[in-house]
Motif scaffolding. Structure first.
Motif, PDB file in Angstrom:
ATOM      1  N   THR A   1      80.103  56.572  32.613  1.00 52.09           N
ATOM      2  CA  THR A   1      79.077  57.620  32.532  1.00 52.09           C
ATOM      3  C   THR A   1      77.858  57.254  33.363  1.00 52.09           C
ATOM      4  O   THR A   1      77.261  58.118  34.014  1.00 52.09           O
ATOM      5  CB  THR A   1      78.658  57.860  31.068  1.00 52.09           C
ATOM      6  OG1 THR A   1      79.806  58.106  30.272  1.00 52.09           O
ATOM      7  CG2 THR A   1      77.722  59.058  30.972  1.00 52.09           C
TER       8      THR A   1
ATOM      9  N   GLY B   1      76.787  59.689  36.222  1.00 53.83           N
ATOM     10  CA  GLY B   1      75.460  60.263  36.053  1.00 53.83           C
ATOM     11  C   GLY B   1      74.526  59.882  37.182  1.00 53.83           C
ATOM     12  O   GLY B   1      73.774  60.717  37.700  1.00 53.83           O
TER      13      GLY B   1
ATOM     14  N   SER C   1      72.150  59.283  30.692  1.00 55.91           N
ATOM     15  CA  SER C   1      73.439  59.947  30.433  1.00 55.91           C
ATOM     16  C   SER C   1      74.351  59.049  29.602  1.00 55.91           C
ATOM     17  O   SER C   1      74.976  59.493  28.627  1.00 55.91           O
ATOM     18  CB  SER C   1      74.131  60.302  31.754  1.00 55.91           C
ATOM     19  OG  SER C   1      73.331  61.132  32.548  1.00 55.91           O
TER      20      SER C   1
END
Length: 263
Positions: free
Chosen positions: A146, A150, A182
């Motif tokens: 992530t 992100g 994120s």
């Protein structure tokens, strides 16, 4: 883009079943990845893979992936314990500098020793996280993935201030912060539903540390490639580069996760 997507799908189709299976399978995967990643540093240094020092480094990296309990479980002699074997590999490399009359140098031995530890112990912690449970393993993986996604998307959208232009010119502070935010949001939801080593609030704080550690892992590998003047660490993953390119963040994130006492 199509090549990247196909490679990612195929890689995940191989990677995820092994992760879920765990046991000896994930140990074999970690050792194989460690050997390939170390070979990428060997080739970046323009050393032949059949060089004795290179072979020691690759074998050493594989040995470093073994958990400390492994040699004890098979009642191996002290000389076969991981720390002892690492020292033997280093000694043999130093002897190799003499026998090759400095064609294989002290600097080569230093780089390969660091590669053994950086890569081998990084993948060792990946295995240890799996042994601690799928919950712990995927907590780190989700944070790393992530953060990466992100940072890329937010950096492209609003990134203006360069994070480390001398190391990785495309990375920005906006992307870095956005990637961490994120990852922490995803980790907070994950930790709410999945039992982990510590309570929810502390795991959220740990997610911040892991996200930052993973980004340092990325920058460390970028510095390595910049030093050796290569675009990718390898070509084994079409559209993605080498094993180091894909696992650079994890090689720092998992050891930090371990040092925080999470497994």
């Amino acid at each position: 883009m199509r090549t990247r997507v196909i490679t990612a799908v195929v890689a995940l189709a191989i990677f995820l079943p092994i992760v879920f299976a765990g046991g000896i399978w994930i140990q074999i995967l970690a050792a194989a990845l460690a050997v390939i990643a170390t070979s990428e540093i060997v080739l970046m240094r323009r050393t032949l893979l059949i060089d004795f020092g290179a072979i020691l480094a690759m074998v050493g990296a594989a040995v470093m992936t073994l958990p400390p309990e492994f040699m004890s479980a098979i009642d191996a002699p002290v000389i076969m314990h991981r720390s002892t074997m690492l020292y033997i590999f280093v000694l043999l490399m130093l002897v190799h500098t003499v026998l090759t009359k400095n064609k294989f140098t002290f600097e080569d031995a230093g780089v390969f020793t660091l590669a053994m530890m950086y890569i081998g112990l990084g993948f060792n912690m990946f295995v240890q996280a799996r042994f601690a449970g799928l919950g712990s393993l995927f907590f780190v993986l989700l944070i790393v993935w992530t953060t990466d996604s992100g940072a890329y998307m937010i950096g492209r959208k609003i990134g203006k201030h360069k994070l480390a232009p001398a190391i990785s010119p495309n990375k920005t502070w906006e992307g870095s912060i956005g990637g961490t935010v994120s990852a922490v949001l995803v980790a907070a939801v994950y930790a709410y539903f999945v039992p982990l080593h510590y309570g929810w609030a502390l795991m959220v704080l740990i997610a911040v540390v892991i996200s930052i550690a993973g980004q340092f892992g990325d920058l460390i590998e970028s510095a390595l490639k910049r030093f050796y003047k290569v675009k990718d660490s390898g070509t084994i993953l079409p559209g993605h580069g080498g094993i180091l390119d894909r696992f650079d963040s994890m090689l720092i994130a998992f050891p930090v996760f371990y040092l925080l006492g999470c497994m």
